[in-house]
Design an enzyme around this catalytic site. Structure first.
Site, short mmCIF file in Angstrom:
data_model
loop_
_atom_site.label_atom_id
_atom_site.label_comp_id
_atom_site.label_asym_id
_atom_site.label_seq_id
_atom_site.Cartn_x
_atom_site.Cartn_y
_atom_site.Cartn_z
N ASP A 144 0.87 -1.02 -0.16
CA ASP A 144 -0.03 -0.10 -0.29
C ASP A 144 0.84 1.23 0.22
O ASP A 144 1.91 1.16 0.71
CB ASP A 144 -0.96 0.09 1.38
CG ASP A 144 -1.88 1.35 1.09
OD1 ASP A 144 -2.62 1.15 -0.01
OD2 ASP A 144 -2.06 1.98 2.14
N HIS A 215 -7.33 -1.05 -10.01
CA HIS A 215 -7.56 0.08 -9.08
C HIS A 215 -6.39 1.05 -9.56
O HIS A 215 -6.74 2.34 -9.50
CB HIS A 215 -6.89 -0.53 -7.75
CG HIS A 215 -7.09 0.58 -6.78
ND1 HIS A 215 -7.93 1.48 -6.36
CD2 HIS A 215 -5.69 1.06 -5.86
CE1 HIS A 215 -7.54 2.14 -5.23
NE2 HIS A 215 -6.25 1.96 -5.20
#
Length: 301
Positions: A144, A215
């Protein structure tokens, strides 16, 4: 203007997130909030090995009641989304506090001191704890914040430059709940196609290979001038044995970048929405502004 250290802080092992709503006298709360930067400094001095940082931000709906004489020029409420059967709700709070450190006990100590400082003036509406998962990976297993700015560029992306609100930052905060059992049933290649990166090595797909529903394709956006729309993510995983997900925090010098990304995720390009939304849902969403320490202290005089 001195920015709050928590805006551009480097990753830590642990976080404590607190959402508050005002219940007491406005003028007294402003005076107490002016003391918060000193509280952060005191905790850092007491526990120099903990890598502690604090961050206080004021909600878009609460700002005018606390600081009626001046408002950050771009400050607007959270832009809720609803499309393709998915929702990003608007759940306003008056104050947001992010506490981060490499020691859980230091976070607890800092939180207790903050609660004592603001006692009788606010009510605690939400309390969540974040943690580093492996090498900064989301619970989905993917790294992330890969696109996060590094070094001095973090401040360039996150902090307002110039004017009365220099050193401040526009924040968007969402708590996401992952459907982990459904996600883990996917084959590795299916997961990678949804993200747009390889899972183990964290290698971004070539542009031509990224599905329009991935994404990365949905959030890596450009301005009309062809410049990257960057944000500084300060997100961390959170979880219990019943629920788990990502506590998402965007810090930026403008609200426009986050709003464009969220719109792209839900509405997409020609209907190609972000397919990560099939496996995670936002349960909160609020917009805040984190003023400089100078602003907070000046308003409390």
């Amino acid at each position: 203007m001195n920015a709050q250290a928590g805006i551009c802080a480097e990753p830590n092992l642990h976080a404590l997130y607190l959402m508050f709503n005002r219940v007491g006298d406005r003028a007294e709360l402003v005076r107490r909030l002016a003391k918060v930067p000193t509280l952060w400094q005191s905790v850092s001095a007491d526990f120099p090995d903990a890598g502690f940082s604090g961050l206080l931000a004021v909600g878009s709906e609460a700002w005018d009641s606390l600081y009626p004489l001046a408002r950050p020029p771009q400050f607007r409420g959270f832009m809720a989304q609803e499309a393709n059967g998915q929702q990003a709700p608007h759940t306003p709070f008056d104050l947001f506090v992010q506490l981060r450190a490499d020691r859980v006990d230091v976070l607890h100590h800092a939180g207790q001191r903050l609660m004592a400082l603001l006692g009788g003036l606010v009510e605690l509406a939400e309390e969540m704890r974040g943690f580093r998962n492996q090498d900064c990976r989301d619970l989905t297993g993917f790294v992330d914040g890969t696109e996060n700015p590094q070094g001095e560029h973090r401040a360039e992306v996150a902090l307002v430059d110039g004017g009365e609100f220099a050193g401040g930052s526009y924040l968007h905060v969402q708590r996401w709940v992952h459907a982990m059992s459904e996600w883990e049933r996917l084959a590795l290649k299916e997961q990678e196609d949804i993200i747009g990166r390889t899972k183990q090595d964290n290698i971004e797909y070539a542009s031509a290979d990224k599905p329009l529903t991935s994404h990365i394709k949905r959030v890596n956006l450009k301005t009309p001038k062809g410049e990257s729309m960057e944000i500084l993510r300060q997100s961390m995983p959170w979880g219990t044995m019943k629920e788990q997900g990502l506590y998402f925090i965007s810090c930026c010098r403008t609200q426009a970048h986050f709003n464009a990304m969220l719109d792209s995720m839900y509405k997409g390009e020609s209907g190609h929405f972000d397919h990560l939304l099939r496996f995670t849902r936002a349960v909160t969403g609020a917009a805040f502004f984190a003023p400089s320490t100078d602003f907070l202290q000046r308003q409390g005089q």
